[in-house]
Motif scaffolding. Sequence first.
Motif, PDB file in Angstrom:
ATOM      1  N   UNK A  82      14.719-120.589  -0.188  1.00 15.43           N
ATOM      2  CA  UNK A  82      13.905-119.389   0.023  1.00 15.43           C
ATOM      3  C   UNK A  82      14.565-118.453   1.034  1.00 15.43           C
ATOM      4  N   UNK A  83      15.064-119.019   2.132  1.00  6.62           N
ATOM      5  CA  UNK A  83      15.732-118.185   3.141  1.00  6.62           C
ATOM      6  C   UNK A  83      16.974-117.532   2.557  1.00  6.62           C
ATOM      7  N   UNK A  84      17.767-118.304   1.848  1.00  3.85           N
ATOM      8  CA  UNK A  84      18.992-117.785   1.247  1.00  3.85           C
ATOM      9  C   UNK A  84      18.681-116.701   0.222  1.00  3.85           C
ATOM     10  N   UNK A  85      17.715-116.969  -0.660  1.00  4.91           N
ATOM     11  CA  UNK A  85      17.427-116.025  -1.738  1.00  4.91           C
ATOM     12  C   UNK A  85      16.768-114.748  -1.276  1.00  4.91           C
ATOM     13  N   UNK A  86      15.844-114.860  -0.326  1.00  6.13           N
ATOM     14  CA  UNK A  86      15.116-113.674   0.115  1.00  6.13           C
ATOM     15  C   UNK A  86      15.918-112.822   1.091  1.00  6.13           C
ATOM     16  N   UNK A  87      16.867-113.426   1.783  1.00  2.00           N
ATOM     17  CA  UNK A  87      17.684-112.654   2.717  1.00  2.00           C
ATOM     18  C   UNK A  87      18.655-111.751   1.968  1.00  2.00           C
ATOM     19  N   UNK A  88      19.188-112.214   0.863  1.00  2.00           N
ATOM     20  CA  UNK A  88      20.113-111.404   0.071  1.00  2.00           C
ATOM     21  C   UNK A  88      21.510-111.377   0.674  1.00  2.00           C
ATOM     22  N   UNK A  89      22.458-110.919  -0.126  1.00  2.00           N
ATOM     23  CA  UNK A  89      23.846-110.863   0.319  1.00  2.00           C
ATOM     24  C   UNK A  89      23.988-109.840   1.440  1.00  2.00           C
ATOM     25  N   UNK A  90      24.675-110.224   2.483  1.00  3.96           N
ATOM     26  CA  UNK A  90      24.785-109.408   3.688  1.00  3.96           C
ATOM     27  C   UNK A  90      26.145-108.725   3.811  1.00  3.96           C
ATOM     28  N   UNK A  91      26.592-108.080   2.757  1.00  2.00           N
ATOM     29  CA  UNK A  91      27.885-107.398   2.781  1.00  2.00           C
ATOM     30  C   UNK A  91      27.814-106.105   3.575  1.00  2.00           C
ATOM     31  N   UNK A 140      34.859-105.812  -3.540  1.00  2.00           N
ATOM     32  CA  UNK A 140      36.218-106.302  -3.837  1.00  2.00           C
ATOM     33  C   UNK A 140      37.178-106.074  -2.679  1.00  2.00           C
ATOM     34  N   UNK A 141      36.880-105.163  -1.759  1.00  2.00           N
ATOM     35  CA  UNK A 141      37.778-104.863  -0.639  1.00  2.00           C
ATOM     36  C   UNK A 141      37.323-105.499   0.675  1.00  2.00           C
ATOM     37  N   UNK A 142      36.276-106.296   0.642  1.00  3.01           N
ATOM     38  CA  UNK A 142      35.756-106.919   1.857  1.00  3.01           C
ATOM     39  C   UNK A 142      36.416-108.269   2.100  1.00  3.01           C
ATOM     40  N   UNK A 143      36.393-108.699   3.347  1.00  5.45           N
ATOM     41  CA  UNK A 143      36.912-110.010   3.734  1.00  5.45           C
ATOM     42  C   UNK A 143      35.743-110.988   3.827  1.00  5.45           C
ATOM     43  N   UNK A 144      35.983-112.214   3.376  1.00  5.38           N
ATOM     44  CA  UNK A 144      34.948-113.240   3.358  1.00  5.38           C
ATOM     45  C   UNK A 144      35.440-114.483   4.086  1.00  5.38           C
ATOM     46  N   UNK A 145      34.617-115.043   4.963  1.00  7.15           N
ATOM     47  CA  UNK A 145      34.940-116.330   5.565  1.00  7.15           C
ATOM     48  C   UNK A 145      34.828-117.409   4.490  1.00  7.15           C
ATOM     49  N   UNK A 146      33.777-117.319   3.677  1.00  3.12           N
ATOM     50  CA  UNK A 146      33.569-118.192   2.528  1.00  3.12           C
ATOM     51  C   UNK A 146      33.080-117.327   1.388  1.00  3.12           C
ATOM     52  N   UNK A 147      33.563-117.593   0.188  1.00  2.36           N
ATOM     53  CA  UNK A 147      33.138-116.809  -0.971  1.00  2.36           C
ATOM     54  C   UNK A 147      31.678-117.103  -1.282  1.00  2.36           C
ATOM     55  N   UNK A 148      30.861-116.064  -1.536  1.00  2.94           N
ATOM     56  CA  UNK A 148      29.472-116.298  -1.913  1.00  2.94           C
ATOM     57  C   UNK A 148      29.390-116.969  -3.279  1.00  2.94           C
ATOM     58  N   UNK A 149      28.255-117.592  -3.542  1.00  2.00           N
ATOM     59  CA  UNK A 149      28.036-118.217  -4.841  1.00  2.00           C
ATOM     60  C   UNK A 149      28.056-117.148  -5.920  1.00  2.00           C
ATOM     61  N   UNK A 150      28.524-117.501  -7.089  1.00  2.00           N
ATOM     62  CA  UNK A 150      28.610-116.552  -8.201  1.00  2.00           C
ATOM     63  C   UNK A 150      27.291-116.388  -8.917  1.00  2.00           C
ATOM     64  N   UNK A 151      26.254-116.003  -8.188  1.00  2.00           N
ATOM     65  CA  UNK A 151      24.921-115.826  -8.759  1.00  2.00           C
ATOM     66  C   UNK A 151      24.758-114.363  -9.148  1.00  2.00           C
ATOM     67  N   UNK A 152      24.290-114.094 -10.374  1.00  2.00           N
ATOM     68  CA  UNK A 152      24.093-112.691 -10.783  1.00  2.00           C
ATOM     69  C   UNK A 152      23.116-111.963  -9.859  1.00  2.00           C
ATOM     70  N   UNK A 153      23.306-110.657  -9.765  1.00  2.00           N
ATOM     71  CA  UNK A 153      22.426-109.842  -8.926  1.00  2.00           C
ATOM     72  C   UNK A 153      20.971-110.005  -9.352  1.00  2.00           C
ATOM     73  N   UNK A 154      20.110-110.176  -8.399  1.00  2.00           N
ATOM     74  CA  UNK A 154      18.694-110.307  -8.665  1.00  2.00           C
ATOM     75  C   UNK A 154      18.231-111.742  -8.864  1.00  2.00           C
ATOM     76  N   UNK A 155      19.106-112.618  -9.335  1.00  3.27           N
ATOM     77  CA  UNK A 155      18.718-114.009  -9.556  1.00  3.27           C
ATOM     78  C   UNK A 155      18.467-114.723  -8.225  1.00  3.27           C
ATOM     79  N   UNK A 156      19.233-114.361  -7.194  1.00  2.44           N
ATOM     80  CA  UNK A 156      19.015-114.991  -5.889  1.00  2.44           C
ATOM     81  C   UNK A 156      17.621-114.655  -5.344  1.00  2.44           C
ATOM     82  N   UNK A 157      17.169-113.444  -5.582  1.00  2.00           N
ATOM     83  CA  UNK A 157      15.826-113.058  -5.140  1.00  2.00           C
ATOM     84  C   UNK A 157      14.755-113.821  -5.917  1.00  2.00           C
TER      85      UNK A 157
END
Length: 167
Positions: free
Chosen positions: A21-30, A37-54
Amino acid sequence: MTNRGTLLSAAAVLVAAVPVAAWGLLGQQNSGELPASQLDYAFQPLGVPDGLDTVLGVVALVLAGAGATLLVRASRSGGMDKRWWGVLVPLVMAGLLVGVGWRVLTAGVIGANIGAGLVIIFGGPVVAGLLLWALGRGVWLANHRPGHRPGGDSRGGQWTGFAPRGA
């Protein structure tokens, strides 16, 4: 009222649903300044389609709420020993920190992700401490029943060589 298996299932659902719930409702914090595609990531986010995490976050929140409601009702009616909240609350807090921490670790940033370092340095030990506390408290509660004193002494146990109330 409720049986032990139902309470255990409700506790498991609560503990498992809180980080989702915390992960899904917080949303990606880019960072909003550049495309993903031009951002740096410490760890790659999960490949979840937009909206599915919510959607997953909302479903997990509903499940966590149902589990918590069942446990609170059982606790208030006497069907669950209230001392077990000393195990459940640290597990829920650890799950909340894991869900939020994962979003910080996978945030897309420009340059170094300082938040990821802070989550690893501070969040990791806090989560480990909460898990160890819950484990210790759970083992203690499983081995100590209310009203039962080891050794049959009503004052807290059998003491060999010591007077329980002084000399």
